[in-house]
Design a protein around this motif. Structure first.
Motif, PDB file in Angstrom:
ATOM      1  N   PHE A 186       6.709   7.909  -1.087  1.00 34.50           N
ATOM      2  CA  PHE A 186       5.978   9.152  -1.336  1.00 34.50           C
ATOM      3  C   PHE A 186       4.623   8.927  -2.010  1.00 34.50           C
ATOM      4  N   MET A 187       4.562   7.947  -2.888  1.00 36.88           N
ATOM      5  CA  MET A 187       3.351   7.786  -3.702  1.00 36.88           C
ATOM      6  C   MET A 187       2.306   6.885  -3.057  1.00 36.88           C
ATOM      7  N   ALA A 207       1.015  -0.382  -4.986  1.00 42.99           N
ATOM      8  CA  ALA A 207       1.547   0.674  -4.117  1.00 42.99           C
ATOM      9  C   ALA A 207       2.810   1.292  -4.704  1.00 42.99           C
ATOM     10  N   LYS A 208       2.963   1.177  -6.043  1.00 41.11           N
ATOM     11  CA  LYS A 208       4.043   1.835  -6.780  1.00 41.11           C
ATOM     12  C   LYS A 208       5.431   1.312  -6.408  1.00 41.11           C
ATOM     13  N   PRO A 252      10.432   3.321 -11.271  1.00 43.64           N
ATOM     14  CA  PRO A 252      11.217   4.135 -12.203  1.00 43.64           C
ATOM     15  C   PRO A 252      10.360   4.962 -13.155  1.00 43.64           C
ATOM     16  N   VAL A 253      10.687   6.235 -13.246  1.00 41.89           N
ATOM     17  CA  VAL A 253      10.035   7.159 -14.176  1.00 41.89           C
ATOM     18  C   VAL A 253      11.135   7.774 -15.041  1.00 41.89           C
ATOM     19  N   ALA A 299      13.717   9.093 -12.448  1.00 42.80           N
ATOM     20  CA  ALA A 299      13.172   9.565 -11.171  1.00 42.80           C
ATOM     21  C   ALA A 299      12.520   8.407 -10.425  1.00 42.80           C
ATOM     22  N   ASN A 300      12.261   8.603  -9.145  1.00 43.34           N
ATOM     23  CA  ASN A 300      11.680   7.556  -8.315  1.00 43.34           C
ATOM     24  C   ASN A 300      10.210   7.822  -8.004  1.00 43.34           C
ATOM     25  N   ARG A 301       9.601   8.716  -8.775  1.00 44.41           N
ATOM     26  CA  ARG A 301       8.190   9.021  -8.509  1.00 44.41           C
ATOM     27  C   ARG A 301       7.581   9.741  -9.699  1.00 44.41           C
ATOM     28  N   GLU A 302       6.291   9.636  -9.792  1.00 44.08           N
ATOM     29  CA  GLU A 302       5.534  10.414 -10.776  1.00 44.08           C
ATOM     30  C   GLU A 302       5.174  11.751 -10.140  1.00 44.08           C
ATOM     31  N   THR A 303       5.127  12.794 -10.950  1.00 39.55           N
ATOM     32  CA  THR A 303       4.790  14.121 -10.432  1.00 39.55           C
ATOM     33  C   THR A 303       3.695  14.748 -11.284  1.00 39.55           C
TER      34      THR A 303
END
Length: 741
Positions: A186-187, A207-208, A252-253, A299-303
């Motif tokens: 996603f990121m 690439a996160k 990881p977030v 979570a698996n992403r930053e928002t």
């Protein structure tokens, strides 16, 4: 020397499979390269939810040329034999060489193989690895034949050196190897090319994607601890959960959320288990109250909203889960407040094993065993009986039905609510222990009594129905149960004769197989009465069979013959487990064997005490030299007894002694035996070994000065009987014939 980089990019790999899969990839590829003649300097494997990666450093550019001479069939052998040899060698008949051998002319083949480029070998090895990868579960999709854990999207495979990177030519089911990969789903969507492992790892992070599972786990733990510390709280450590969560995310977030106040009063273990099993959340504890007040999710992403939406969704789902747990807890409390009778009754309808009855039947047997062992472990008999009856009650509770891993723990909580003493509550939890070699061993007498009863009944039951462990198969964890009994006895220094306990419980199982309910009840009543009168240790249960009155005895025909063999076999199983346990603690196997063949070998504390003393004695110079003297005596004696057809054990007489050294040995044996006998009775094995050590010099001097097989037959027989005394005195301490060396 080029470096090799491989990445297998797919849909999400289950977290529980990732670590093993990375190791399998490393082993399969590196073994294949070495088998093909390509050595390497080092290799490392990595995994994320969407990729398996292998980096191999310092690979040879080509495999070396090889030259092998292979012997074939005889000249004139059948054509099929020769043709088979030619196929294996990859040659034609005119390339074979005939040579004379002592058995006649024989064909020889000289097989020369030119080295192959690394890229060609890597392609073959990776193709075989992917097609034969040992996934626990795999799937096939599309028209191809390839099976993979999830859909395989791409293969990255490059060889790189100072001159640059080259893609290894490889195609599997339409998937061509390349030099590109993808970042975070996603990121950082989209593909990018890489030229080396360092370039690959750096671009992935940009690439996160954190490639290393260990790095992801360290990041999660550090961030979670920091978030908890900032609020005066602490994370409940759970290494297994940490490893699993690290396998669920590539970037990881860490987010911390709240638990609704309605649920905080629930037992901490209930909250912890519910959040771990259903949501993969870490529990956050208040160190002052011990209550779980918050949770950490990864979570698996930053928002853009810093995880607020994710947390809101998680908290909503968590509320529903904890509402269920609260419902189970409140329902269970009502049953516990009524004494838990409904749970105990329902155990009669829960099958333990189709040949061993219900959990209710098992509770009756465990209670009987707990009553028998309680005095030996220093437990109050009434408390031990009450604890045994309650031990499995929580198996019928709603909470344990939902979360089986909470069995025992909930029994402890509910025991207090039901008004049982603290010893009973503790036994509900502790009687399952120890579960493994690193698990704590209960020390409270009531807990020890119930833990022993539980494990001994399980072992006796499966021996009674002849379902014992075979090879590596142990579906009922009987080896673990035996090790648990061993640790309970040794750690608590208990003096228990296992043989009597085995007999009692095996007899109980035999009686329970009787189909006539009235007869069965009468036999069990008589057995319990006999144990109550004489104690399970006070009278050998094998003789109890003779005490059954009248017609009841006919229902136990055959038991007298089968019971001893079964009991002895179960004790031998314990001895095998004890050998493994003591070997891990540095006690030699032959020392253990020497002690196992002494009387009282069903008293494990006595046995280990003897083994430790013997081990320490044999580590000394006196011990080693005395052992050689005893073995020399035993060997000479054995040869003479075989030759003469008699056993020299009827006593030596000092009046027939001729040499001073011979007389000195008589005196030394008298003194040693006078010291050894009371020392063994007092179980002072150190003193017994010291007395044994005093024999070293007299035995050495005796063999240097005295000829055993003299022409004087009276003197010869007397000296052989003196050797028999040496054998007998040493046998009173341990069976030294079983010591190696």
């Amino acid at each position: 020397m080029p470096d090799l980089l491989i990445e297998l990019f797919s849909e999400e790999i289950p977290a529980r499979m990732q670590l093993r899969a990375a190791e399998d990839l490393k082993k399969l590829v590196t073994d294949g390269l070495v088998d093909a003649g390509l050595t390497y300097a080092g290799a490392a494997a990595f995994s994320t939810p969407r990729r398996l990666t292998l980096a191999v450093d310092g690979l040879l550019a080509t495999s070396p040329d090889t030259r092998e001479e292979r012997k074939g069939p005889k000249v004139g052998a059948p054509d099929k034999a020769i043709e088979g040899f030619l196929r294996g060698a990859g040659l034609t008949r005119d390339q074979l060489e005939e040579r004379d051998t002592p058995k006649g002319p024989v064909y020889f083949a000289l097989i020369e193989k030119k080295g192959r480029p690394a890229a060609e070998i890597v392609a073959d090895v990776l193709d075989a690895t992917i097609r034969n990868f040992p996934w626990p579960k795999s799937m096939r999709w599309g028209a191809g034949s390839l099976r993979w854990v999830r859909t395989l999207h791409s293969i990255l495979c490059i060889l790189s050196d100072e001159a640059g990177a080259n893609v290894v030519p490889l195609e599997i089911d339409g998937i061509k190897a390349g030099d590109s990969t993808e970042g975070h789903r996603f990121m950082a969507p989209g593909r990018f090319s890489v030229s080396s492992f360092a370039d690959y790892e750096a671009k992935l992070k940009a690439a996160k994607v954190i490639l290393s599972p260990a790095e992801r786990a360290d990041h999660i733990w550090a961030e979670a601890q920091n978030a908890a510390f900032a609020q005066g709280l602490e994370i409940v450590e759970d290494k297994a959960l940490l490893a699993e969560v690290a396998g669920l995310v590539e970037w990881p977030v860490v987010l911390m959320g709240d638990i609704a106040k309605d649920f905080i009063p629930l037992p901490p273990e209930v909250l912890q288990t519910s959040m771990k099993e259903h949501q993969k959340f870490f529990s956050v504890r208040n160190p002052k109250s011990g209550l779980i007040e918050k949770f950490v999710t990864v979570a698996n992403r930053e928002t853009a909203d810093h995880g607020a939406t994710i947390l809101a969704g998680n908290q909503k789902v968590l509320y529903a889960r904890l509402a269920d747990a609260k419902f189970f807890w409140e329902n269970d409390l009502r049953v516990a407040e009524a004494g838990g009778a409904a749970w105990l009754e329902s155990l009669d309808n829960v099958t333990f094993h189709n040949k061993l009855g219900s959990q209710g039947d098992r509770i009756v047997r465990i209670t009987a065993m707990a009553r028998a062992v309680a005095p030996a472990v220093g437990a109050d008999v009434d408390l031990a009986v009450l604890a045994a009856r309650w031990a499995k009650a929580d198996l019928s509770s709603e909470m344990v039905y939902e979360f089986p891993e909470l069995q025992g723990l909930m029994g402890k909580y509910y025991a207090g609510v039901a008004g049982h003493p603290a010893e009973v509550a503790a036994a509900a939890l502790e009687h399952y222990s120890p579960l493994g070699p690193s698990d704590d061993v209960p020390s409270a007498p009531v807990s020890v009594a119930v833990a022993l009863a539980d494990k001994l009944d399980t072992l006796a039951g499966f021996w009674a129905i002849d379902e014992k462990p075979t090879g590596s198969k142990d579906p009922f964890a009987l080896r673990r149960a035996a090790l648990g009994v061993i640790r309970l006895i040794l750690d608590n220094r208990l003096r228990i004769n296992l043989d009597a306990l085995f007999d009692a419980q095996l007899l109980r199982h035999e009686i329970e197989q009787n189909e006539n309910g009235e007869v069965r009840a009468a036999l069990l009543h008589d057995l319990d009465a006999e144990i109550a009168d004489h104690g399970v240790f006070g009278a050998a249960i094998r003789t109890v069979l003779d005490h059954f009155d009248g017609d009841l005895s006919k229902h136990l025909e055959g038991v007298k013959e089968s019971l001893p063999d079964t009991s002895d076999d179960l004790l031998a199983f314990f001895h095998d487990r004890l050998k493994v346990y003591l070997r891990d603690k540095g006690v030699r196997h032959d020392v253990i064997d020497a002690c196992l063949h002494m009387p009282g070998n069903d008293d494990l504390t006595l046995l280990v005490k003897r083994a430790e003393a013997l081990s320490a004695f044999l580590a000394t110079e006196d011990g080693e030299n005395l052992l050689q003297g005893v073995k020399r005596s035993t060997n000479i004696l054995a040869q003479a007894e075989e030759k003469d057809g008699v056993e020299y054990s009827y006593g030596a007489d000092v009046k027939f002694a001729e040499a001073d050294e011979e007389k000195a040995l008589f005196a030394a044996l008298d003194a040693a035996q006078a010291a050894i006998t009371p020392a063994m009775e007092a179980e002072d094995f150190a003193a017994a070994m010291a007395a044994m050590a005093s024999l070293r010099a007299p035995i050495d001097s005796f063999f240097e000065a005295v000829q055993i097989n003299t022409d004087n037959q009276v003197v010869r027989r007397n000296r052989l009987n003196l050797l028999a005394r040496i054998r007998a005195v040493s046998a009173g301490v341990a069976d030294l014939s079983r010591i190696e060396g």
